[in-house]
Design an enzyme around this catalytic site. Sequence first.
Site, mmCIF file in Angstrom:
data_model
loop_
_atom_site.group_PDB
_atom_site.id
_atom_site.type_symbol
_atom_site.label_atom_id
_atom_site.label_comp_id
_atom_site.label_asym_id
_atom_site.label_seq_id
_atom_site.Cartn_x
_atom_site.Cartn_y
_atom_site.Cartn_z
ATOM 1 N N GLY A 135 -1.468 7.456 3.299
ATOM 2 C CA GLY A 135 -1.743 8.479 4.322
ATOM 3 C C GLY A 135 -2.887 8.039 5.237
ATOM 4 N N CYS A 136 -3.884 7.359 4.648
ATOM 5 C CA CYS A 136 -5.002 6.840 5.467
ATOM 6 C C CYS A 136 -4.491 5.722 6.369
ATOM 7 N N LEU A 137 -3.626 4.883 5.804
ATOM 8 C CA LEU A 137 -3.120 3.744 6.588
ATOM 9 C C LEU A 137 -2.353 4.228 7.809
ATOM 10 N N GLN A 182 6.246 -20.139 40.580
ATOM 11 C CA GLN A 182 7.166 -19.193 39.919
ATOM 12 C C GLN A 182 6.964 -19.134 38.405
ATOM 13 N N LEU A 192 -4.401 -20.554 31.323
ATOM 14 C CA LEU A 192 -5.758 -21.018 31.615
ATOM 15 C C LEU A 192 -5.948 -22.505 31.334
ATOM 16 N N GLY A 193 -4.865 -23.177 30.954
ATOM 17 C CA GLY A 193 -4.974 -24.600 30.682
ATOM 18 C C GLY A 193 -6.073 -24.876 29.663
ATOM 19 N N GLU A 241 -3.238 -3.957 7.324
ATOM 20 C CA GLU A 241 -2.618 -2.627 7.524
ATOM 21 C C GLU A 241 -1.098 -2.726 7.434
HETATM 22 P P1 TGC Z 1 6.739 4.457 -1.548
HETATM 23 O O1 TGC Z 1 7.472 4.844 -2.794
HETATM 24 O O2 TGC Z 1 7.507 4.176 -0.305
HETATM 25 O O3 TGC Z 1 5.651 5.573 -1.185
HETATM 26 C C1 TGC Z 1 4.783 6.123 -2.159
HETATM 27 C C2 TGC Z 1 4.378 7.513 -1.675
HETATM 28 O O4 TGC Z 1 3.659 7.403 -0.436
HETATM 29 C C3 TGC Z 1 4.343 8.107 0.626
HETATM 30 N N1 TGC Z 1 4.208 7.272 1.824
HETATM 31 C C4 TGC Z 1 3.369 7.562 2.822
HETATM 32 N N2 TGC Z 1 2.566 8.610 3.025
HETATM 33 C C5 TGC Z 1 1.840 8.617 4.157
HETATM 34 N N3 TGC Z 1 1.866 7.628 5.059
HETATM 35 C C6 TGC Z 1 2.646 6.551 4.882
HETATM 36 N N4 TGC Z 1 2.649 5.550 5.772
HETATM 37 C C7 TGC Z 1 3.461 6.487 3.733
HETATM 38 N N5 TGC Z 1 4.350 5.590 3.239
HETATM 39 C C8 TGC Z 1 4.801 6.080 2.078
HETATM 40 C C9 TGC Z 1 5.768 8.218 0.142
HETATM 41 O O5 TGC Z 1 6.419 9.305 0.746
HETATM 42 C C10 TGC Z 1 5.570 8.399 -1.341
HETATM 43 O O6 TGC Z 1 5.156 9.742 -1.553
HETATM 44 P P2 TGC Z 1 5.552 10.548 -2.904
HETATM 45 O O7 TGC Z 1 5.078 11.952 -2.662
HETATM 46 O O8 TGC Z 1 7.038 10.416 -3.020
HETATM 47 O O9 TGC Z 1 4.824 9.860 -4.006
HETATM 48 O O10 TGC Z 1 5.787 3.226 -1.919
HETATM 49 P P3 TGC Z 1 6.129 1.709 -2.234
HETATM 50 O O11 TGC Z 1 5.330 1.300 -3.419
HETATM 51 O O12 TGC Z 1 7.622 1.502 -2.288
HETATM 52 O O13 TGC Z 1 5.492 0.932 -0.972
HETATM 53 C C11 TGC Z 1 6.021 0.987 0.257
HETATM 54 C C12 TGC Z 1 5.284 0.030 1.214
HETATM 55 C C13 TGC Z 1 5.625 -1.423 0.928
HETATM 56 C C14 TGC Z 1 5.747 0.389 2.606
HETATM 57 C C15 TGC Z 1 3.742 0.227 1.088
HETATM 58 O O14 TGC Z 1 3.292 -0.215 -0.142
HETATM 59 C C16 TGC Z 1 2.991 -0.490 2.181
HETATM 60 O O15 TGC Z 1 2.808 0.041 3.268
HETATM 61 N N6 TGC Z 1 2.469 -1.732 1.914
HETATM 62 C C17 TGC Z 1 1.589 -2.424 2.826
HETATM 63 C C18 TGC Z 1 0.179 -2.423 2.249
HETATM 64 C C19 TGC Z 1 -0.856 -2.227 3.307
HETATM 65 O O16 TGC Z 1 -0.609 -1.825 4.427
HETATM 66 N N7 TGC Z 1 -2.089 -2.493 2.946
HETATM 67 C C20 TGC Z 1 -3.174 -2.268 3.839
HETATM 68 C C21 TGC Z 1 -4.486 -2.382 3.122
HETATM 69 S S1 TGC Z 1 -5.836 -1.683 4.056
HETATM 70 C C22 TGC Z 1 -6.077 -2.729 5.311
HETATM 71 O O17 TGC Z 1 -5.396 -3.666 5.546
HETATM 72 C C23 TGC Z 1 -7.231 -2.380 6.165
HETATM 73 S S2 TGC Z 1 -7.535 -3.470 7.452
HETATM 74 C C24 TGC Z 1 -8.652 -2.506 8.239
HETATM 75 C C25 TGC Z 1 -9.209 -3.049 9.471
HETATM 76 O O18 TGC Z 1 -10.093 -3.948 9.398
HETATM 77 O O19 TGC Z 1 -8.855 -2.520 10.541
HETATM 78 P P1 FAD Z 2 1.165 -10.830 0.619
HETATM 79 O O1 FAD Z 2 1.481 -9.437 0.268
HETATM 80 O O2 FAD Z 2 1.024 -11.814 -0.489
HETATM 81 O O3 FAD Z 2 2.287 -11.343 1.637
HETATM 82 C C1 FAD Z 2 2.519 -12.746 1.881
HETATM 83 C C2 FAD Z 2 3.767 -12.842 2.767
HETATM 84 O O4 FAD Z 2 4.902 -12.323 2.052
HETATM 85 C C3 FAD Z 2 3.664 -12.036 4.044
HETATM 86 O O5 FAD Z 2 4.263 -12.737 5.105
HETATM 87 C C4 FAD Z 2 4.472 -10.779 3.739
HETATM 88 O O6 FAD Z 2 5.035 -10.205 4.912
HETATM 89 C C5 FAD Z 2 5.552 -11.348 2.820
HETATM 90 N N1 FAD Z 2 6.122 -10.318 1.937
HETATM 91 C C6 FAD Z 2 5.484 -9.597 0.979
HETATM 92 N N2 FAD Z 2 6.325 -8.732 0.404
HETATM 93 C C7 FAD Z 2 7.532 -8.898 1.003
HETATM 94 C C8 FAD Z 2 8.812 -8.280 0.860
HETATM 95 N N3 FAD Z 2 9.035 -7.279 -0.002
HETATM 96 N N4 FAD Z 2 9.811 -8.705 1.656
HETATM 97 C C9 FAD Z 2 9.587 -9.675 2.578
HETATM 98 N N5 FAD Z 2 8.417 -10.311 2.756
HETATM 99 C C10 FAD Z 2 7.400 -9.920 1.978
HETATM 100 N N6 FAD Z 2 -7.242 -4.595 2.710
HETATM 101 C C11 FAD Z 2 -7.940 -3.486 2.306
HETATM 102 O O7 FAD Z 2 -7.577 -2.845 1.326
HETATM 103 N N7 FAD Z 2 -9.033 -3.065 3.007
HETATM 104 C C12 FAD Z 2 -9.500 -3.737 4.103
HETATM 105 O O8 FAD Z 2 -10.484 -3.317 4.710
HETATM 106 C C13 FAD Z 2 -8.813 -4.912 4.523
HETATM 107 N N8 FAD Z 2 -9.296 -5.647 5.569
HETATM 108 C C14 FAD Z 2 -8.716 -6.860 5.849
HETATM 109 C C15 FAD Z 2 -9.316 -7.711 6.782
HETATM 110 C C16 FAD Z 2 -8.771 -8.969 7.040
HETATM 111 C C17 FAD Z 2 -9.452 -9.888 8.001
HETATM 112 C C18 FAD Z 2 -7.562 -9.357 6.396
HETATM 113 C C19 FAD Z 2 -6.927 -10.686 6.701
HETATM 114 C C20 FAD Z 2 -6.972 -8.529 5.479
HETATM 115 C C21 FAD Z 2 -7.545 -7.280 5.169
HETATM 116 N N9 FAD Z 2 -7.007 -6.461 4.171
HETATM 117 C C22 FAD Z 2 -7.669 -5.323 3.779
HETATM 118 C C23 FAD Z 2 -5.877 -6.913 3.377
HETATM 119 C C24 FAD Z 2 -4.531 -6.814 4.075
HETATM 120 O O9 FAD Z 2 -4.109 -5.478 4.144
HETATM 121 C C25 FAD Z 2 -3.542 -7.692 3.317
HETATM 122 O O10 FAD Z 2 -3.886 -9.038 3.610
HETATM 123 C C26 FAD Z 2 -2.104 -7.403 3.698
HETATM 124 O O11 FAD Z 2 -1.710 -6.131 3.289
HETATM 125 C C27 FAD Z 2 -1.133 -8.457 3.117
HETATM 126 O O12 FAD Z 2 -1.380 -8.698 1.771
HETATM 127 P P2 FAD Z 2 -1.530 -10.227 1.255
HETATM 128 O O13 FAD Z 2 -2.526 -10.902 2.132
HETATM 129 O O14 FAD Z 2 -1.804 -10.169 -0.194
HETATM 130 O O15 FAD Z 2 -0.137 -10.892 1.556
#
Ligand code: TGC
Ligand code: FAD
Length: 393
Positions: free
Chosen positions: A246-248, A288, A347-348, A372
């Site tokens: 939800g935060c994401l 062009q 910008l070469g 994210e």
């Molecule tokens: P799944 O079974 O699909 O969902 C579990 C529960 O969550 C609900 N849900 C959501 N709710 C709100 N917003 C969303 N976007 C939601 N997506 C799913 C869903 O309805 C369910 O609810 P309930 O009530 O049935 O329990 O979960 P799954 O395990 O199959 O995973 C699905 C998947 C792969 C899409 C999810 O795990 C995912 O989005 N993975 C990507 C991980 C990710 O984005 N990590 C980010 C880490 S934080 C970060 O990167 C910060 S960078 C910050 C910065 O510097 O800007």
């Molecule tokens: P992996 O999950 O190991 O993925 C590796 C590759 O496999 C990717 O190309 C991916 O697309 C692919 N892949 C994975 N699963 C599948 C699938 N089912 N089907 C097809 N392809 C797949 N996280 C936090 O929690 N908080 C933060 O503040 C935060 N800040 C970040 C800041 C930076 C600079 C970076 C680089 C990352 C940050 N992250 C943070 C983590 C970020 O969210 C993860 O890097 C991201 O979610 C991917 O996870 P991973 O790096 O482990 O890659």
Amino acid sequence: MPKQDLFTSPDYFLLDELLTEEHRMIRDTVRAWVKKEISPIIEDYAQRAEFPQHIVAQLGELGCFGPTVPEQYGGGGLDYISYGLMMQELERGDSGVRSTASVQGSLVMYPIYAYGNEEQRHKYLPKLASGEWLGCFGLTEPDHGSDPSSMVTNIKDAGDHVLLNGAKLWISNAPFAQVAVVWARDEEGVIRGLIVERGMEGFSTPTTHGKWSLRASATGELVFDNVKVPKANILPNVKGLKGPLGCLSKARYGIAWGTLGAAMDCYDTALRYSQQRMQFGKPIGAFQLQQKKLAEMITEITKAQLLVWRLGVLMNEGRATPAQISMAKRNSCETAKNVISDARQMLGGMGITGEYPIMRHMMNLESVITYEGTHDIHLLITGMDITGYNAFK
Ligand code: TGC
Ligand code: FAD
């Protein structure tokens, strides 16, 4: 002599007319701050891989932390278009600056507001909103990135507190954060959110070094070694993965706007360069091949601007779906990557230097397209939404 920031915002379809006076004022205020405080310094901070810590208080003063959180908790009480415009302007300066604000607002303040109790809201939100405290968000683990549902970080009941063990990797803001919102599994296997404070015994935040991307943003680990976290620090109003996801949703929305800021900066830079750089006796913009690049850039930017504006309206109405947010995050990242790549070529040799912002934006985008939710993950979310088939597992 400080660098002059000549940015002029591209608005080919007069989208300013879709904004209110308040939106434009907020946008212009943040834009002016970026021109004055970020553009002159950011290249040097990025080259040194240093986080400009002094901007945290300034971002708080500007209202960029938690702009949609109600005013009674120190937030801005603003709508989602305002939030999007702020992120656009911050990322126009640098993705790392936008990251600092997205993490603080969407990933730290939002969960405390949405899932916390009144005591937690009053204790943490005003300090986070003002920038007195910086926060971070721990979801990703060394072995669990795209699949956070498999996380192993855990809590065990120990009376009036829980014992937290595990580690989080790639955590933005971690090295400077006073507060971390951390997601961990309880003894029943349920994912819970906790507020962990710097100074708790057994909690450390080692810095991640050697990044070629997002160099002006501080990234680190969160390491928990039997950390005693008071039960009062558990977020009471959410259980399960839907808490962090939800935060994401909020942060991904901000990125959808933000990356367009980076694209707009590179388009604007390339356009101006094409009118000044002479080769074969003509400005390169008269050829062009260069016009094709610029025309395609502005077309893609304009399409993406419309998409995020519409998404903002749906967010304001509470009707935006997670899948729509995924599509917008993915589309904006792709648009920005392509625009930035073409701009760099235009910008070469100058395109690879720190004289211009393009290479820094290009490297930053490699993180933004990954965090994210990776580009692939967002595509699969769209795929699942339209077909009904889950291709993740
Ligand atoms: P799944 O079974 O699909 O969902 C579990 C529960 O969550 C609900 N849900 C959501 N709710 C709100 N917003 C969303 N976007 C939601 N997506 C799913 C869903 O309805 C369910 O609810 P309930 O009530 O049935 O329990 O979960 P799954 O395990 O199959 O995973 C699905 C998947 C792969 C899409 C999810 O795990 C995912 O989005 N993975 C990507 C991980 C990710 O984005 N990590 C980010 C880490 S934080 C970060 O990167 C910060 S960078 C910050 C910065 O510097 O800007
Ligand atoms: P992996 O999950 O190991 O993925 C590796 C590759 O496999 C990717 O190309 C991916 O697309 C692919 N892949 C994975 N699963 C599948 C699938 N089912 N089907 C097809 N392809 C797949 N996280 C936090 O929690 N908080 C933060 O503040 C935060 N800040 C970040 C800041 C930076 C600079 C970076 C680089 C990352 C940050 N992250 C943070 C983590 C970020 O969210 C993860 O890097 C991201 O979610 C991917 O996870 P991973 O790096 O482990 O890659």
